[in-house]
Design an enzyme around this catalytic site. Structure first.
Site, mmCIF file in Angstrom:
data_model
loop_
_atom_site.group_PDB
_atom_site.id
_atom_site.type_symbol
_atom_site.label_atom_id
_atom_site.label_comp_id
_atom_site.label_asym_id
_atom_site.label_seq_id
_atom_site.Cartn_x
_atom_site.Cartn_y
_atom_site.Cartn_z
ATOM 1 N N GLY A 9 -0.398 -4.248 -4.394
ATOM 2 C CA GLY A 9 -0.772 -4.457 -5.805
ATOM 3 C C GLY A 9 0.044 -5.420 -6.454
ATOM 4 O O GLY A 9 1.166 -5.644 -6.186
ATOM 5 N N ARG A 21 -5.957 -6.641 1.212
ATOM 6 C CA ARG A 21 -5.611 -5.456 2.172
ATOM 7 C C ARG A 21 -5.861 -6.146 3.643
ATOM 8 O O ARG A 21 -7.185 -6.802 3.582
ATOM 9 C CB ARG A 21 -6.179 -4.095 1.914
ATOM 10 C CG ARG A 21 -5.780 -3.973 0.401
ATOM 11 C CD ARG A 21 -6.110 -2.196 0.095
ATOM 12 N NE ARG A 21 -6.012 -1.985 -1.172
ATOM 13 C CZ ARG A 21 -4.945 -1.798 -2.025
ATOM 14 N NH1 ARG A 21 -3.938 -2.076 -1.166
ATOM 15 N NH2 ARG A 21 -4.698 -1.477 -3.098
ATOM 16 N N ASP A 26 6.346 -0.858 -0.142
ATOM 17 C CA ASP A 26 6.751 -0.506 1.147
ATOM 18 C C ASP A 26 5.597 -0.808 2.197
ATOM 19 O O ASP A 26 6.037 -1.113 3.223
ATOM 20 C CB ASP A 26 7.007 1.045 1.075
ATOM 21 C CG ASP A 26 5.861 1.796 0.355
ATOM 22 O OD1 ASP A 26 4.748 1.342 -0.016
ATOM 23 O OD2 ASP A 26 5.823 3.311 0.068
ATOM 24 N N GLY A 27 4.403 -0.895 1.635
ATOM 25 C CA GLY A 27 3.378 -1.292 3.048
ATOM 26 C C GLY A 27 3.648 -2.647 3.193
ATOM 27 O O GLY A 27 3.670 -2.891 4.595
ATOM 28 N N THR A 64 6.736 -4.571 -7.171
ATOM 29 C CA THR A 64 5.490 -3.332 -7.588
ATOM 30 C C THR A 64 5.735 -2.968 -8.860
ATOM 31 O O THR A 64 7.001 -3.104 -9.223
ATOM 32 C CB THR A 64 5.337 -2.406 -6.425
ATOM 33 O OG1 THR A 64 4.561 -1.318 -7.249
ATOM 34 C CG2 THR A 64 6.822 -1.791 -6.343
ATOM 35 N N ILE A 65 4.730 -2.763 -9.727
ATOM 36 C CA ILE A 65 5.020 -2.197 -11.084
ATOM 37 C C ILE A 65 5.515 -0.731 -11.189
ATOM 38 O O ILE A 65 6.077 -0.360 -11.858
ATOM 39 C CB ILE A 65 3.424 -2.469 -11.874
ATOM 40 C CG1 ILE A 65 2.651 -1.379 -11.643
ATOM 41 C CG2 ILE A 65 3.293 -3.688 -12.031
ATOM 42 C CD1 ILE A 65 1.583 -1.309 -12.512
ATOM 43 N N ASP A 66 5.061 -0.012 -9.929
ATOM 44 C CA ASP A 66 5.570 1.428 -9.716
ATOM 45 C C ASP A 66 7.279 1.526 -9.854
ATOM 46 O O ASP A 66 7.556 2.668 -10.094
ATOM 47 C CB ASP A 66 4.874 1.923 -8.685
ATOM 48 C CG ASP A 66 3.518 2.001 -8.739
ATOM 49 O OD1 ASP A 66 2.761 2.602 -7.945
ATOM 50 O OD2 ASP A 66 2.993 1.486 -9.652
ATOM 51 N N ASP A 118 8.676 2.155 -7.113
ATOM 52 C CA ASP A 118 8.776 3.407 -6.417
ATOM 53 C C ASP A 118 9.298 2.959 -4.707
ATOM 54 O O ASP A 118 8.683 3.179 -3.906
ATOM 55 C CB ASP A 118 7.296 3.792 -6.016
ATOM 56 C CG ASP A 118 6.272 2.933 -5.288
ATOM 57 O OD1 ASP A 118 5.364 3.412 -4.590
ATOM 58 O OD2 ASP A 118 6.451 1.602 -5.211
ATOM 59 N N MET A 176 0.352 3.894 -15.058
ATOM 60 C CA MET A 176 0.027 3.954 -13.688
ATOM 61 C C MET A 176 1.447 4.430 -12.929
ATOM 62 O O MET A 176 2.295 4.818 -13.650
ATOM 63 C CB MET A 176 -0.070 2.749 -13.221
ATOM 64 C CG MET A 176 -1.708 2.052 -13.288
ATOM 65 S SD MET A 176 -1.883 0.423 -12.759
ATOM 66 C CE MET A 176 -3.796 0.460 -12.388
ATOM 67 N N ARG A 187 1.425 5.375 -9.108
ATOM 68 C CA ARG A 187 0.721 6.416 -7.813
ATOM 69 C C ARG A 187 1.867 7.099 -6.937
ATOM 70 O O ARG A 187 1.808 8.195 -6.836
ATOM 71 C CB ARG A 187 -0.297 5.609 -6.940
ATOM 72 C CG ARG A 187 -0.876 6.437 -5.862
ATOM 73 C CD ARG A 187 -2.035 5.628 -5.140
ATOM 74 N NE ARG A 187 -1.613 4.073 -4.774
ATOM 75 C CZ ARG A 187 -2.312 3.303 -4.360
ATOM 76 N NH1 ARG A 187 -3.789 3.355 -4.575
ATOM 77 N NH2 ARG A 187 -1.960 2.000 -4.311
ATOM 78 N N ALA A 189 8.199 9.119 -26.873
ATOM 79 C CA ALA A 189 7.102 10.125 -26.628
ATOM 80 C C ALA A 189 7.487 11.400 -26.842
ATOM 81 O O ALA A 189 8.787 11.844 -26.444
ATOM 82 C CB ALA A 189 6.522 9.906 -25.101
ATOM 83 N N LYS A 232 5.771 16.512 -38.862
ATOM 84 C CA LYS A 232 5.481 15.389 -38.041
ATOM 85 C C LYS A 232 4.027 15.125 -38.028
ATOM 86 O O LYS A 232 3.068 15.880 -38.090
ATOM 87 C CB LYS A 232 5.844 15.612 -36.510
ATOM 88 C CG LYS A 232 5.780 14.564 -35.607
ATOM 89 C CD LYS A 232 6.551 14.800 -34.145
ATOM 90 C CE LYS A 232 6.185 13.827 -33.148
ATOM 91 N NZ LYS A 232 6.727 12.441 -33.557
ATOM 92 N N GLN A 292 -1.782 -2.711 -17.239
ATOM 93 C CA GLN A 292 -0.290 -2.695 -16.713
ATOM 94 C C GLN A 292 0.197 -3.665 -15.742
ATOM 95 O O GLN A 292 1.302 -3.823 -15.371
ATOM 96 C CB GLN A 292 0.055 -1.263 -16.377
ATOM 97 C CG GLN A 292 -0.008 -0.463 -17.515
ATOM 98 C CD GLN A 292 -0.283 1.038 -17.160
ATOM 99 O OE1 GLN A 292 0.651 2.082 -16.968
ATOM 100 N NE2 GLN A 292 -1.444 1.500 -16.777
HETATM 101 O O1 F6P Z 1 1.011 0.254 -6.729
HETATM 102 C C1 F6P Z 1 0.681 -0.260 -7.915
HETATM 103 C C2 F6P Z 1 -0.824 0.329 -8.396
HETATM 104 O O2 F6P Z 1 -0.872 -0.358 -9.658
HETATM 105 C C3 F6P Z 1 -0.596 1.922 -8.671
HETATM 106 O O3 F6P Z 1 0.402 2.248 -10.039
HETATM 107 C C4 F6P Z 1 -1.938 2.241 -8.804
HETATM 108 O O4 F6P Z 1 -2.126 3.576 -8.694
HETATM 109 C C5 F6P Z 1 -2.463 1.285 -7.987
HETATM 110 O O5 F6P Z 1 -1.687 0.203 -7.916
HETATM 111 C C6 F6P Z 1 -3.965 0.659 -8.432
HETATM 112 O O6 F6P Z 1 -4.437 0.054 -7.078
HETATM 113 P P1 F6P Z 1 -5.495 -0.806 -6.934
HETATM 114 O O7 F6P Z 1 -5.132 -1.849 -7.779
HETATM 115 O O8 F6P Z 1 -6.031 -1.065 -5.607
HETATM 116 O O9 F6P Z 1 -6.779 -0.135 -7.900
#
Ligand code: F6P
Length: 355
Positions: free
Chosen positions: A15, A76, A107-108, A129-131, A133, A173, A175, A190, A217, A257
């Site tokens: 991604g 991919r 990681d991939g 990666t934005i995650d 993770d 996002m 995953r 939040a 509130k 995002q």
């Molecule tokens: O891994 C980054 C990410 O944006 C995840 O947060 C999201 O679930 C996934 O990629 C979406 O994948 P794609 O861009 O293949 O729809």
């Protein structure tokens, strides 16, 4: 011993994330400064398999430091996932005099880099990666920009929720992990952050909304990670409206995002990491991922990083766990515990200060 390289490949995979172009720019300029020829490999490992590559000069990375996405594209590549595919990719590197590759991704991407290392092509991974993770680094490139994008979107939602005394459930996002929900949730104040890492008590949230409504509130922002499942957040919005009587809207921020001009933090992190990746190669080191730990740019063995990631995500099988020496297992556990403790502390703080 000084190492020299004829050509240094650079690719972006997985991604996309804002800051990837800053990595490419740093790698190209650092390689040129060392006298090597940088080679852009387009569309990740797919471009390597299909020979979509071209040499880069200093001007080819001008005016990209501020651009989201990746000028090298990403895709991919199923063929690369096989041992034969990796051997073919290594042969293509040798045919093109590409002596090593810097691979920006998650990681991939690191798994592919490890496989190429195994076929004699030194690689260095850069976490993008934005995650956020990737367990080997405190922060991945792209995460800060995505958090700030969420903040900009949710601050606007808060304005209109205040005007109309509404609740807005916002799905973000992530995953692989809930860091986007956690950090953005804390940053926007939040009323609740919902992510798979933390058990969710729906009745408690309903009671909190009832109580804070009685106290005057008017607006409620609920940040939900997509890791709760594809329908969860939309269904929650409906239930909250019916259970609390507060008109509740739903927003899925999705791929908004992923884009946007990288923040200063991501530009600096990407520039440091891209530069460090080239330096590591010239120090004769390989099979590493660059990481940021305790605010320092450092590196970790790529196999250790990949196993750590799977350990932290609970993906190692019993047999795999049993095969890991006790001392190494203790290292994984210590790092994983640190990540979890940090996550839980930020969540705890938000629960207290966000009522
Ligand atoms: O891994 C980054 C990410 O944006 C995840 O947060 C999201 O679930 C996934 O990629 C979406 O994948 P794609 O861009 O293949 O729809």
């Amino acid at each position: 011993m000084n190492h020299t390289f004829r050509k240094i490949g650079v690719l972006t995979s997985g991604g996309d994330a804002s800051g990837m172009n800053c990595v490419v720019r740093a790698v190209v300029r650092a390689a040129l400064e060392r006298g090597a020829t940088p080679v852009a490999i387009e569309m990740g490992y797919k471009g390597l398999m299909e020979n979509h590559m071209h040499e880069m000069g200093p001007r080819d990375v001008s005016n990209i430091i501020n651009r989201g996405g990746t000028i090298l594209y990403s895709d991919r590549c199923h063929e690369f996932n096989s041992p034969e595919g990796v051997k073919k990719a290594a042969a293509i590197c040798r045919e093109n005099e590409i002596d090593c590759i810097i691979c920006a991704g998650g990681d991939g991407t690191f798994r592919g880099a490890k496989d190429l290392c195994g076929e004699g092509i030194p690689c260095i991974g850069v976490p993008t990666t934005i995650d956020n993770d990737i367990a080997s680094t405190d922060f991945s490139i792209g995460f800060d920009t995505a958090v700030n994008t969420i903040i900009a979107m949710v601050d606007r939602l808060r304005d209109t929720c205040e005007s109309h005394a509404r609740c807005n459930v916002v799905e973000v996002m992530g995953r692989g992990c809930g860091d986007l929900a956690l950090y953005a949730g804390l940053a926007v104040g939040a009323s609740a952050i919902i992510t798979k890492e933390i058990p969710f008590n729906e009745q408690e949230l309903i009671d909190r909304i009832h109580q804070s409504k009685l106290e005057g509130k008017r607006n409620y922002i609920i940040i939900v990670s997509e890791n709760m499942g594809s329908q969860f957040s939309e269904d929650l919005a409906k239930r909250l409206q019916s259970e609390t009587g507060v008109e509740t809207k739903f927003a899925r921020l999705a791929h908004v995002q992923r884009g946007g001009s990288p923040t200063a933090r991501d530009r600096i992190l990407a520039s440091e990491m891209g530069y460090r990746a080239v330096e590591l190669l010239y120090e004769g080191r390989q099979d590493l991922v660059v990481c940021q730990r305790d605010d320092k740019i450092t590196e970790m063995d790529i196999r250790f990083a990949l196993t750590l990631d799977r350990f932290h995500k609970g993906k190692l099988t019993d047999d795999e766990l049993a095969a890991i020496p006790a001392e190494e297992l203790a290292q994984y556990q210590a790092i994983s515990d640190q990540i979890t403790a940090r996550f839980n502390e930020l969540y705890r703080i938000n629960q207290i200060i966000s009522i």
